[in-house]
Enzyme design. Structure first.
Site, PDB file in Angstrom:
ATOM      1  N   ALA A   1       9.441  30.366  34.502  1.00 35.94           N
ATOM      2  CA  ALA A   1       9.128  30.981  33.344  1.00 35.94           C
ATOM      3  C   ALA A   1       9.277  30.773  32.089  1.00 35.94           C
ATOM      4  O   ALA A   1       8.522  31.210  31.290  1.00 35.94           O
ATOM      5  CB  ALA A   1      10.384  32.139  33.577  1.00 35.94           C
ATOM      6  N   GLU A   2      10.158  29.640  32.016  1.00 38.52           N
ATOM      7  CA  GLU A   2      10.346  29.019  30.536  1.00 38.52           C
ATOM      8  C   GLU A   2       8.586  28.593  30.163  1.00 38.52           C
ATOM      9  O   GLU A   2       8.328  28.473  29.120  1.00 38.52           O
ATOM     10  CB  GLU A   2      11.041  27.558  30.972  1.00 38.52           C
ATOM     11  CG  GLU A   2      12.541  28.093  30.941  1.00 38.52           C
ATOM     12  CD  GLU A   2      13.437  26.828  30.750  1.00 38.52           C
ATOM     13  OE1 GLU A   2      13.331  26.171  30.030  1.00 38.52           O
ATOM     14  OE2 GLU A   2      14.624  26.950  31.595  1.00 38.52           O
TER      15      GLU A   2
ATOM     16  N   ASN B   1       8.687  21.354  29.339  1.00 41.03           N
ATOM     17  CA  ASN B   1       8.361  22.370  28.558  1.00 41.03           C
ATOM     18  C   ASN B   1       7.419  21.938  27.609  1.00 41.03           C
ATOM     19  O   ASN B   1       6.715  22.366  27.193  1.00 41.03           O
ATOM     20  CB  ASN B   1       9.567  23.043  27.924  1.00 41.03           C
ATOM     21  CG  ASN B   1      10.268  24.048  28.650  1.00 41.03           C
ATOM     22  OD1 ASN B   1       9.688  25.273  28.794  1.00 41.03           O
ATOM     23  ND2 ASN B   1      11.576  23.794  29.089  1.00 41.03           N
TER      24      ASN B   1
ATOM     25  N   HIS C   1      16.135  28.167  25.702  1.00 40.93           N
ATOM     26  CA  HIS C   1      17.361  28.073  26.489  1.00 40.93           C
ATOM     27  C   HIS C   1      17.080  28.904  27.758  1.00 40.93           C
ATOM     28  O   HIS C   1      16.635  29.862  27.853  1.00 40.93           O
ATOM     29  CB  HIS C   1      18.412  28.908  25.721  1.00 40.93           C
ATOM     30  CG  HIS C   1      19.809  28.940  26.189  1.00 40.93           C
ATOM     31  ND1 HIS C   1      20.418  27.686  26.067  1.00 40.93           N
ATOM     32  CD2 HIS C   1      20.705  29.729  26.807  1.00 40.93           C
ATOM     33  CE1 HIS C   1      21.619  27.800  26.655  1.00 40.93           C
ATOM     34  NE2 HIS C   1      21.739  29.231  27.095  1.00 40.93           N
TER      35      HIS C   1
ATOM     36  N   VAL D   1      25.154  27.257  17.718  1.00 41.20           N
ATOM     37  CA  VAL D   1      24.507  26.960  19.092  1.00 41.20           C
ATOM     38  C   VAL D   1      23.861  28.277  19.833  1.00 41.20           C
ATOM     39  O   VAL D   1      24.780  29.212  20.088  1.00 41.20           O
ATOM     40  CB  VAL D   1      25.114  25.955  19.997  1.00 41.20           C
ATOM     41  CG1 VAL D   1      24.327  25.399  21.245  1.00 41.20           C
ATOM     42  CG2 VAL D   1      25.524  24.633  19.067  1.00 41.20           C
ATOM     43  N   ASP D   2      22.734  28.261  20.176  1.00 41.11           N
ATOM     44  CA  ASP D   2      22.081  29.223  21.253  1.00 41.11           C
ATOM     45  C   ASP D   2      22.144  30.556  20.472  1.00 41.11           C
ATOM     46  O   ASP D   2      22.355  31.723  21.505  1.00 41.11           O
ATOM     47  CB  ASP D   2      22.840  29.138  22.514  1.00 41.11           C
ATOM     48  CG  ASP D   2      22.335  27.762  23.072  1.00 41.11           C
ATOM     49  OD1 ASP D   2      21.446  27.208  23.000  1.00 41.11           O
ATOM     50  OD2 ASP D   2      23.357  27.208  24.002  1.00 41.11           O
TER      51      ASP D   2
ATOM     52  N   GLY E   1      10.909  16.750  30.018  1.00 38.86           N
ATOM     53  CA  GLY E   1       9.663  17.194  28.953  1.00 38.86           C
ATOM     54  C   GLY E   1       8.868  18.186  29.782  1.00 38.86           C
ATOM     55  O   GLY E   1       7.623  18.329  29.445  1.00 38.86           O
TER      56      GLY E   1
ATOM     57  N   ARG F   1      20.777  17.397  21.259  1.00 35.74           N
ATOM     58  CA  ARG F   1      21.728  16.902  20.224  1.00 35.74           C
ATOM     59  C   ARG F   1      21.968  18.430  19.710  1.00 35.74           C
ATOM     60  O   ARG F   1      21.125  19.187  19.328  1.00 35.74           O
ATOM     61  CB  ARG F   1      21.263  16.089  19.275  1.00 35.74           C
ATOM     62  CG  ARG F   1      20.832  14.758  19.811  1.00 35.74           C
ATOM     63  CD  ARG F   1      22.053  14.138  20.530  1.00 35.74           C
ATOM     64  NE  ARG F   1      23.047  13.683  19.672  1.00 35.74           N
ATOM     65  CZ  ARG F   1      24.213  13.269  20.103  1.00 35.74           C
ATOM     66  NH1 ARG F   1      24.661  13.190  21.174  1.00 35.74           N
ATOM     67  NH2 ARG F   1      25.200  13.008  19.125  1.00 35.74           N
ATOM     68  N   ILE F   2      23.174  18.715  18.987  1.00 34.94           N
ATOM     69  CA  ILE F   2      23.013  19.858  18.006  1.00 34.94           C
ATOM     70  C   ILE F   2      23.049  19.283  16.616  1.00 34.94           C
ATOM     71  O   ILE F   2      23.452  18.354  16.165  1.00 34.94           O
ATOM     72  CB  ILE F   2      24.912  20.345  18.183  1.00 34.94           C
ATOM     73  CG1 ILE F   2      25.318  20.819  19.581  1.00 34.94           C
ATOM     74  CG2 ILE F   2      25.128  21.372  17.052  1.00 34.94           C
ATOM     75  CD1 ILE F   2      26.670  21.082  19.603  1.00 34.94           C
TER      76      ILE F   2
HETATM   77  C1  GRF Z   1      15.102  23.500  29.991  1.00 37.12           C
HETATM   78  O1  GRF Z   1      15.675  24.542  30.994  1.00 37.12           O
HETATM   79  C2  GRF Z   1      15.473  24.212  28.508  1.00 37.12           C
HETATM   80  O2  GRF Z   1      15.738  25.462  28.641  1.00 37.12           O
HETATM   81  C3  GRF Z   1      16.649  23.321  28.230  1.00 37.12           C
HETATM   82  O3  GRF Z   1      16.486  22.102  28.626  1.00 37.12           O
HETATM   83  C4  GRF Z   1      15.682  22.256  29.817  1.00 37.12           C
HETATM   84  C5  GRF Z   1      14.726  21.080  29.564  1.00 37.12           C
HETATM   85  O4  GRF Z   1      13.845  21.024  30.400  1.00 37.12           O
HETATM   86  N1  GRF Z   1      17.074  23.707  26.609  1.00 37.12           N
HETATM   87  P1  GRF Z   1      12.459  20.144  30.113  1.00 37.12           P
HETATM   88  O5  GRF Z   1      12.859  18.799  29.519  1.00 37.12           O
HETATM   89  O6  GRF Z   1      11.500  20.925  29.137  1.00 37.12           O
HETATM   90  O7  GRF Z   1      11.927  19.760  31.414  1.00 37.12           O
END
Ligand code: GRF
Length: 218
Positions: free
Chosen positions: A175-176, A16, A111, A146-147, A14, A93-94
């Site tokens: 960067a995310e 992000n 992603h 997906v994606d 978690g 999960r998809i």
């Molecule tokens: C991230 O790299 C995101 O892009 C991908 O799964 C990872 C999740 O990381 N979809 P976090 O749980 O947010 O640390």
């Protein structure tokens, strides 16, 4: 107008989610997190939510006979929370086409690649094996495949000669953590619209200034 209410769906650490929590702590941020759902009990991200006093739900996919029953439980929880936008953040999960259709243009994902390159898993190892020089991440609206889906924000990072998948993943992850709060801000400010299957971002020329972010469509 009130702040946009988010549900954030996670399966793991978690980070992000934490970036979104930190962004939403600023009084002028136009979105707030109303609910965090994990399909995994004990996911690290649940602690970030609890610390921020955000309601959490664990909805375990194994507790349901099939994908559509699981997705219906997700949908019910999200609906009951009065959520405007669903953010997938490491949710492993998809989702069924029905769920994706129901949340059309109100469902976003992050992603760890510059889509449409490297859809799916193991993005960093595959990018390194190909010898690419630039990697990054993408925040996009979710479609049934997906994606795929209209791209809202991308952030690019260099691939360095001594990178392994972990080092590259860490650089992309940083960067995310900028890209996701920016993308949610743009949506919450009403600056993102979809035309011809692409996301157009008003004011995109400056939206990513200083963050190394590229917003297509501006
Ligand atoms: C991230 O790299 C995101 O892009 C991908 O799964 C990872 C999740 O990381 N979809 P976090 O749980 O947010 O640390």
């Amino acid at each position: 107008m009130g702040r946009l209410s988010l549900a954030v769906l996670i399966s793991g650490r978690g980070s992000n989610l934490r970036a979104l929590i930190d962004a939403a702590a600023a009084p002028d941020y136009p979105a707030e997190i109303g609910l965090v759902i994990s399909n995994v009990a004990g996911a690290g991200g649940l602690e970030h939510a609890a610390r921020a006093r955000i309601p959490t739900r664990v909805i375990g996919h194994r507790d349901f006979p099939d994908r559509s029953a699981f997705d219906a439980a997700l949908d019910a929880a999200i609906g009951a929370a009065g959520v405007d936008l669903v953010c997938l953040a490491g949710f492993m999960r998809i989702l069924s086409p029905g769920f994706v259709a129901r949340w059309h243009d109100r469902l976003v994902n992050i992603h760890p690649s510059l889509l449409p390159a490297y859809r799916g898993l193991d993005t960093h190892a595959r990018a390194l094996a190909d010898g690419v020089r630039i990697a990054g991440c993408t925040v996009h609206f979710v479609r049934a495949d997906v994606d795929t889906g209209p791209i809202i924000v991308q952030a690019a990072v260099p691939v360095l000669p001594d990178d392994d998948a972990d080092r590259l993943a860490a650089r992309v992850l940083a960067a995310e953590h900028r890209a996701y709060p920016l993308a949610v801000r743009l949506i919450a400010e009403g600056r993102v619209r979809i035309a011809d299957g692409r996301a157009i971002v008003d004011g995109a020329a400056w939206a990513g200034a200083g963050a190394g972010l590229l917003n297509p469509g501006g």
